[in-house]
Each structure stands twice: as structure tokens, then as C-alpha cells.
Write an enzyme that holds these catalytic residues in place. Structure first.
Site, PDB file in Angstrom:
ATOM      1  N   GLU A 118      10.498  15.777  15.119  1.00 37.61           N
ATOM      2  CA  GLU A 118      10.733  15.678  13.675  1.00 37.61           C
ATOM      3  C   GLU A 118       9.819  16.677  12.951  1.00 37.61           C
ATOM      4  OE1 GLU A 118       9.259  12.200  11.516  1.00 37.61           O
ATOM      5  OE2 GLU A 118      11.177  12.112  10.474  1.00 37.61           O
ATOM      6  N   CYS A 172      13.724  10.879   6.111  1.00 36.93           N
ATOM      7  CA  CYS A 172      13.661  10.371   7.482  1.00 36.93           C
ATOM      8  C   CYS A 172      14.980  10.598   8.209  1.00 36.93           C
ATOM      9  CB  CYS A 172      13.317   8.895   7.461  1.00 36.93           C
ATOM     10  SG  CYS A 172      14.383   7.982   6.333  1.00 36.93           S
ATOM     11  N   LYS A 199       0.843  -1.200   0.000  1.00 35.03           N
ATOM     12  CA  LYS A 199       0.000   0.000   0.000  1.00 35.03           C
ATOM     13  C   LYS A 199       0.878   1.250   0.000  1.00 35.03           C
ATOM     14  CE  LYS A 199      -1.833   2.859   2.811  1.00 35.03           C
ATOM     15  NZ  LYS A 199      -1.930   4.070   1.968  1.00 35.03           N
ATOM     16  N   GLU A 223      10.517   1.093   9.994  1.00 30.12           N
ATOM     17  CA  GLU A 223      11.485   2.157   9.675  1.00 30.12           C
ATOM     18  C   GLU A 223      10.755   3.466   9.925  1.00 30.12           C
ATOM     19  OE1 GLU A 223      14.550   1.642   8.766  1.00 30.12           O
ATOM     20  OE2 GLU A 223      14.592  -0.393   7.966  1.00 30.12           O
TER      21      GLU A 223
HETATM   22  P1  NAP Z   1       2.649   7.978   7.954  1.00 30.41           P
HETATM   23  O1  NAP Z   1       1.594   8.965   8.131  1.00 30.41           O
HETATM   24  O2  NAP Z   1       3.047   7.145   9.107  1.00 30.41           O
HETATM   25  O3  NAP Z   1       2.192   7.048   6.746  1.00 30.41           O
HETATM   26  C1  NAP Z   1       3.012   6.026   6.236  1.00 30.41           C
HETATM   27  C2  NAP Z   1       2.153   5.008   5.530  1.00 30.41           C
HETATM   28  O4  NAP Z   1       1.335   4.339   6.499  1.00 30.41           O
HETATM   29  C3  NAP Z   1       1.201   5.590   4.510  1.00 30.41           C
HETATM   30  O5  NAP Z   1       1.077   4.677   3.433  1.00 30.41           O
HETATM   31  C4  NAP Z   1      -0.080   5.674   5.306  1.00 30.41           C
HETATM   32  O6  NAP Z   1      -1.216   5.668   4.497  1.00 30.41           O
HETATM   33  C5  NAP Z   1      -0.026   4.409   6.127  1.00 30.41           C
HETATM   34  N1  NAP Z   1      -0.833   4.419   7.341  1.00 30.41           N
HETATM   35  C6  NAP Z   1      -1.391   5.466   8.000  1.00 30.41           C
HETATM   36  N2  NAP Z   1      -2.022   5.045   9.109  1.00 30.41           N
HETATM   37  C7  NAP Z   1      -1.877   3.697   9.163  1.00 30.41           C
HETATM   38  C8  NAP Z   1      -2.293   2.691  10.082  1.00 30.41           C
HETATM   39  N3  NAP Z   1      -2.982   2.972  11.182  1.00 30.41           N
HETATM   40  N4  NAP Z   1      -1.936   1.405   9.839  1.00 30.41           N
HETATM   41  C9  NAP Z   1      -1.222   1.094   8.743  1.00 30.41           C
HETATM   42  N5  NAP Z   1      -0.795   2.011   7.832  1.00 30.41           N
HETATM   43  C10 NAP Z   1      -1.104   3.301   8.043  1.00 30.41           C
HETATM   44  O7  NAP Z   1       3.988   8.618   7.428  1.00 30.41           O
HETATM   45  P2  NAP Z   1       4.175   9.625   6.217  1.00 30.41           P
HETATM   46  O8  NAP Z   1       3.686  10.947   6.679  1.00 30.41           O
HETATM   47  O9  NAP Z   1       3.646   9.055   4.954  1.00 30.41           O
HETATM   48  O10 NAP Z   1       5.759   9.617   6.054  1.00 30.41           O
HETATM   49  C11 NAP Z   1       6.586  10.417   6.792  1.00 30.41           C
HETATM   50  C12 NAP Z   1       7.230   9.648   7.940  1.00 30.41           C
HETATM   51  O11 NAP Z   1       7.924   8.506   7.447  1.00 30.41           O
HETATM   52  C13 NAP Z   1       8.258  10.459   8.669  1.00 30.41           C
HETATM   53  O12 NAP Z   1       8.091  10.313  10.056  1.00 30.41           O
HETATM   54  C14 NAP Z   1       9.585   9.839   8.221  1.00 30.41           C
HETATM   55  O13 NAP Z   1      10.643  10.019   9.112  1.00 30.41           O
HETATM   56  C15 NAP Z   1       9.212   8.427   8.052  1.00 30.41           C
HETATM   57  N6  NAP Z   1      10.145   7.730   7.157  1.00 30.41           N
HETATM   58  C16 NAP Z   1      11.035   6.838   7.698  1.00 30.41           C
HETATM   59  C17 NAP Z   1      11.949   6.190   6.888  1.00 30.41           C
HETATM   60  C18 NAP Z   1      12.941   5.200   7.467  1.00 30.41           C
HETATM   61  O14 NAP Z   1      13.529   4.457   6.690  1.00 30.41           O
HETATM   62  N7  NAP Z   1      13.137   5.169   8.767  1.00 30.41           N
HETATM   63  C19 NAP Z   1      11.954   6.418   5.514  1.00 30.41           C
HETATM   64  C20 NAP Z   1      11.029   7.327   4.989  1.00 30.41           C
HETATM   65  C21 NAP Z   1      10.121   7.971   5.838  1.00 30.41           C
HETATM   66  P3  NAP Z   1      -1.945   7.061   4.113  1.00 30.41           P
HETATM   67  O15 NAP Z   1      -0.968   7.852   3.323  1.00 30.41           O
HETATM   68  O16 NAP Z   1      -3.070   6.565   3.306  1.00 30.41           O
HETATM   69  O17 NAP Z   1      -2.325   7.696   5.404  1.00 30.41           O
END
Ligand code: NAP
Ligand code: MG
Length: 482
Positions: free
Chosen positions: A391, A294, A186, A260
Site C-alpha cells: 500500500e 484505504c 482518539k 478497518e
Molecule cells: P495509523 O498509523 O495506523 O494510525 C491510525 C490511528 O491509530 C491514528 O489515530 C494513530 O495515532 C493511532 N495509533 C498509532 N499507533 C497506535 C497504537 N499502537 N495503538 C493504538 N492506536 C495507534 O494509520 P494512518 O497512517 O493514520 O492511516 C492510514 C492507514 O489507514 C492506511 O493504511 C489506510 O489504508 C488505513 N485506512 C483504512 C480504512 C478502512 O476502512 N479499511 C479507512 C481509512 C484508512 P497517531 O496519528 O497519533 O499516530
């Protein structure tokens, strides 16, 4: 397009190479299937707020169909193929991605807002390299873990964020398939298009139906995938808040999990560092991809004796940073991925000012439409300030000073996160000393944001657990039988 110091002629990448469909369905069992609810959401170009496409909204019943397809493909086809045969498919996918690299890069930029020079030179080549790298391991799993007997886990549910849509897909799908698992992925709500293009590539590569399924959606779609009882492995990249929810949802199940998550990475400049290179490295560490990284080096620690010079040089360099149309090849900072994320960043910038830190932004003329944020520096930042602890996920850098190595170690490690760090110094011994004591999954020395498929990546503390990339990335998709 703007910067105060330079006036370059626009140099726009053509979008003619990309064909975006008016509407995208779900990719289930090798076919495009309308969501059972017949509901769709909009994908928007954050650079100008224009509508790009309608995207299918997968809900629990659609996710169930995708899981059934992946299970059947696992039982009947994929688990029966030799590693060498799986490898051939992965090589084919990698080559097709390379052939379509310009199209993928333009699509990534249109959908996500990142500068074309990054999607073209970083995201897409690295994504291809991940497929080539893991294709090479598919028939060598016994050699990879000598003396151990390994087997695929089965069905992997994978959830990706919006900051590196295609690259995070590659980090997840390539090792999963190499190890013999099938996949339901997804993508994030705002950036589905390259994952859907990847589905077309799977079709073109002749990948057996159901081995890769792409379910687009928002709201509860990701949670429905996590909750599905027939999933063996969950690989999630995203925010720490959602990562915690997923971890809770897995309690009491035997689903294998890797997370991650977020970061607030420290970038440390010692007084013996080559200052101009360090300044350029800091710019890359935080302003690359609008700070939507990230592992962005969002906390800068500069040794006190050189702090004034470093800050002056940073401010001067910021005046020649180009903020604007991501399709312009001159652009350094493109569009913020969504209105919501822009509002979050703007809230943090106001908070920094309220907290008493000194803010600097170069003057630049931002496009009238679209979501843009100028590069922002904060000096006089208290260690306890929220802008130094939380963050922000945007082009915002906090700068603090230190006198001794012990002091900077204590400050750098004083964070709930532990994803990455950077050290800038002329002395190898200091690099080894600091990197062994910094609580971070990756420590870059005299460079930043360098990635390689052979090199594992992942966090400490609230930045998650498990590693992607390299042999570690393989083991996350295998069970060790003896
Ligand atoms: P997010 O809001 O956590 O969303 C990530 C993914 O999870 C999206 O596909 C989202 O779908 C989905 N999602 C949301 N709620 C969920 C739930 N309850 N259960 C399962 N999946 C769910 O993060 P983001 O805003 O897209 O990305 C930014 C974050 O990612 C930052 O905190 C960044 O640091 C982190 N990141 C970490 C890494 C690493 O390797 N450590 C790499 C890249 C990014 P929807 O979009 O449909 O809500
Ligand atoms: Mg979009």
C-alpha cells in the site's frame, strides 16, 4: 495550481467561515480540560506548512479520566435513555453538522490537505448522512434484529486515521451512540481539528456530559486507550501494522474488536467496457483525495487488446488534472497529508523506477511550500514488484495487462489485502462472475468510491474484519443476549 492543458483562474474558498482557536484542550466529561502533563503538539496545514493550532497531548492519565467519564455517563445517563431519546440527540447532531457544513469542510481541508470540492461534496455530507441514518435506527434495534434480544456493549474506544477524519468519526460515533454505548475517540495526530469541532457540536446539541469524549494525541496515546481495562469495544481504522498491534494487545481480554485496515485494491477494465467512462473512473479511483483512500483502486488491470488505448487516454487525462492549493475549487489533487507521508510516497516512486517499471508524470508546477506529489502512473510493472504489492497511500497507479478472466482473477486476488475492487464491463454476467470471485469487501461495477450509510464496508484478509455502515455496523456495537 497547475495543469499542462488548462489555465483556470484561481477560485479560492474563503476561510472566513472558520474560527480556529490558538490552543485546544481535551474534551472530557463535556468540558475542555488541559492535559495533566500540560503538553501540546502543533497542527500544521500541509498545503503551505503553516501552523494552525496547538493541540493537547493526552497521555495515559488523561485517557483514564476520559474512560471514567464515559463509564459514568454510560451507567448513569446514556444506558437509561430510551432509543427514541438517543435518536433525538443524534438527529440534533446531524442537523447541527449540516448547518455547519461549510465550516467543517474548510476546516477539514485546512487541516488535512484534501481538495475543498471533496470535503464539501463528499466527506461532510456523508458524515451528516451517517448520523441521520443511525439516528433512525436508535429506537428500532429490536426490529433490526428481529427475534433477538440486544444490548449495548458499554464503552467504545475508537481510533481514527487522517485520511477521512470527520467521516471516520461519523462511521464510528453514530452507530455506537445509536446502540446505547458511550465513546472515547482518539483522532489521528495530524488531523484533530474536525473532531474537536465535533466536540463543540456535541456541547451545542446538549449531549449529556461524558457520552462523547475526544482525546487528541500522538505516540502512545492510542495504545493507552486500547490498553485501558475498562474498555468494552475497540473500533480501529488505520494501518495494518498498527491493527496487528491492537489485535495482540486485546488477546486474553473480552474486548470486542473491529479493524478497518489498509488496502491495495484492483480495478479491472475488460475489453468490452465503455473506455472513456472507465478511464474517468480509474482517475477517480486512485487520484481522489491524493490516493489517501484505504480502498483506492491502486492496481489497474487492463485487458491486453485495449491496453494501449487506455494508457494513452489516462496520460492525456492526467495533463488536465489540477494539483495544488486544496482550497481552490478547481483542485483535483490537493496536499499530501504530512511530510512523512510525502516522503513515503516519494520512496515508493523511486523504488518503482529502480524495480524497472516505466514511470509517467504529467508536467506540473507544484507550489513552493507544502507537501505535493504529481499523479504518477507506472506501466511495465511485474506482479511481484513492491509497488504492485504494498500500500503506497498516495496518487500512484500501477498498470498491468491480462488476457483472460482467470488470469486477472488470479492477479487481482494475489494480494495480502482485500478491501475493495472495481470491474468495468458492458456485460452484467461478467460483473456477477467476477464480483463473486474477487476477494474484496466491496466490489464496484462501472463506478468506484461510492459510499452510502446503509451499505456495509470492510475488508477481507489483512484489510481487517468487521463491517461499518448499515445493519452490520449496528451489530458491531451490540451484544446479542439471546
Ligand atoms: P495509523 O498509523 O495506523 O494510525 C491510525 C490511528 O491509530 C491514528 O489515530 C494513530 O495515532 C493511532 N495509533 C498509532 N499507533 C497506535 C497504537 N499502537 N495503538 C493504538 N492506536 C495507534 O494509520 P494512518 O497512517 O493514520 O492511516 C492510514 C492507514 O489507514 C492506511 O493504511 C489506510 O489504508 C488505513 N485506512 C483504512 C480504512 C478502512 O476502512 N479499511 C479507512 C481509512 C484508512 P497517531 O496519528 O497519533 O499516530
Ligand atoms: Mg494538520
Amino acid at each position: 495550481m497547475s495543469s499542462t492543458n488548462w489555465n483556470l483562474e484561481p477560485s479560492l474558498e474563503s476561510t472566513a467561515v472558520v474560527q480556529i482557536k490558538a490552543q485546544y484542550e481535551l474534551f472530557i466529561n463535556g468540558q475542555w480540560q488541559a492535559p495533566l502533563s500540560k503538553t501540546y503538539f502543533d497542527s500544521v496545514n500541509p498545503a503551505d506548512e503553516s501552523h494552525l493550532a496547538k493541540i493537547a497531548w493526552a497521555q495515559a492519565q488523561d485517557i483514564d479520566l476520559a474512560v471514567q467519564a464515559a463509564r459514568s455517563a454510560y451507567e448513569n445517563v446514556w444506558s437509561k435513555l430510551s432509543g427514541a431519546e438517543r435518536g433525538k440527540y443524534l438527529f440534533r447532531i446531524a442537523r447541527l453538522m449540516q448547518e455547519k457544513s461549510r465550516e467543517l469542510a474548510v476546516l477539514e481541508t485546512l487541516d488535512g490537505g484534501k481538495p475543498i470540492k471533496e470535503s464539501r461534496d463528499v466527506d461532510v455530507p456523508l458524515a451528516c448522512n451517517h448520523f441521520f441514518y443511525y439516528a433512525g435506527w436508535a429506537d428500532k434495534l429490536q426490529e433490526a434484529f428481529a427475534g433477538r434480544e440486544v444490548a449495548a456493549l458499554g464503552l467504545a474506544a475508537q481510533i481514527t486515521p487522517w485520511n477521512f477524519p470527520l467521516l471516520m468519526l461519523a462511521w464510528k460515533i453514530a452507530p455506537a451512540l445509536a446502540c446505547g454505548n458511550t465513546v472515547v475517540l482518539k483522532p489521528a495526530e495530524t488531523t484533530s481539528l474536525t473532531a474537536l469541532k465535533f466536540a463543540e457540536i456535541c456541547q451545542e446539541a446538549g449531549l449529556p456530559a461524558g457520552v462523547v469524549n475526544i482525546v487528541t494525541g500522538y505516540g502512545d496515546s492510542g495504545a493507552a486507550l486500547v490498553a485501558h481495562p475498562d474498555v468494552n469495544k475497540i473500533a480501529f481504522t488505520g494501518s495494518t501494522a498498527v491493527g496487528k498491534q491492537i489485535q495482540k494487545a486485546c488477546i486474553g481480554t473480552d474486548k470486542k474488536l473491529t479493524l478497518e485496515l489498509g488496502g491495495k485494491s484492483a480495478n479491472i477494465i475488460l475489453e468490452d467496457a465503455p473506455i472513456d467512462q472507465a478511464v474517468e473512473g480509474v482517475i477517480n479511483a486512485i487520484f481522489f483525495n491524493q490516493g489517501h483512500v484505504c480502498c483506492a483502486g491502486s492496481r489497474l488491470y487492463v485487458q491486453e487488446s485495449i491496453a494501449t488505448r487506455v494508457i494513452e487516454k489516462l496520460k492525456f487525462r492526467l495533463q488536465s488534472i489540477y494539483v495544488g492549493n486544496p482550497l481552490d475549487k478547481n483542485t483535483d489533487i490537493g496536499a499530501i497529508n504530512s511530510k512523512k507521508q510525502l516522503e513515503t510516497i516519494e520512496r515508493y516512486i523511486s523504488l518503482g523506477v529502480e524495480e524497472g517499471a516505466e514511470m509517467y508524470q504529467p508536467s506540473c508546477h507544484l507550489p513552493a511550500k507544502g507537501y505535493y506529489c504529481p499523479p504518477t502512473l507506472f506501466t511495465d510493472v511485474a506482479q511481484s514488484a513492491r509497488i504492485a504489492q504494498e500500500e503506497i497511500f498516495g496518487p500512484v497507479l500501477t498498470i498491468q495487462t491480462f488476457r483472460t478472466i482467470d488470469e486477472v482473477l488470479q492477479k487481482a486476488n494475489n494480494s495480502p489485502y482485500g478491501l475493495a475492487a472495481g470491474v468495468w464491463t458492458d456485460k452484467g454476467a461478467r460483473i456477477f462472475g467476477l464480483s463473486s470471485q474477487l476477494q474484496a469487501g466491496v466490489v464496484w461495477a462501472n463506478t468506484y468510491n461510492k459510499f452510502d450509510p446503509a451499505s456495509p464496508f470492510g475488508g477481507y484478509k489483512e484489510s481487517g474484519f468487521g463491517r461499518e455502515g448499515g445493519l452490520h455496523g449496528l451489530s458491531a456495537y451490540l451484544k446479542f443476549i439471546n
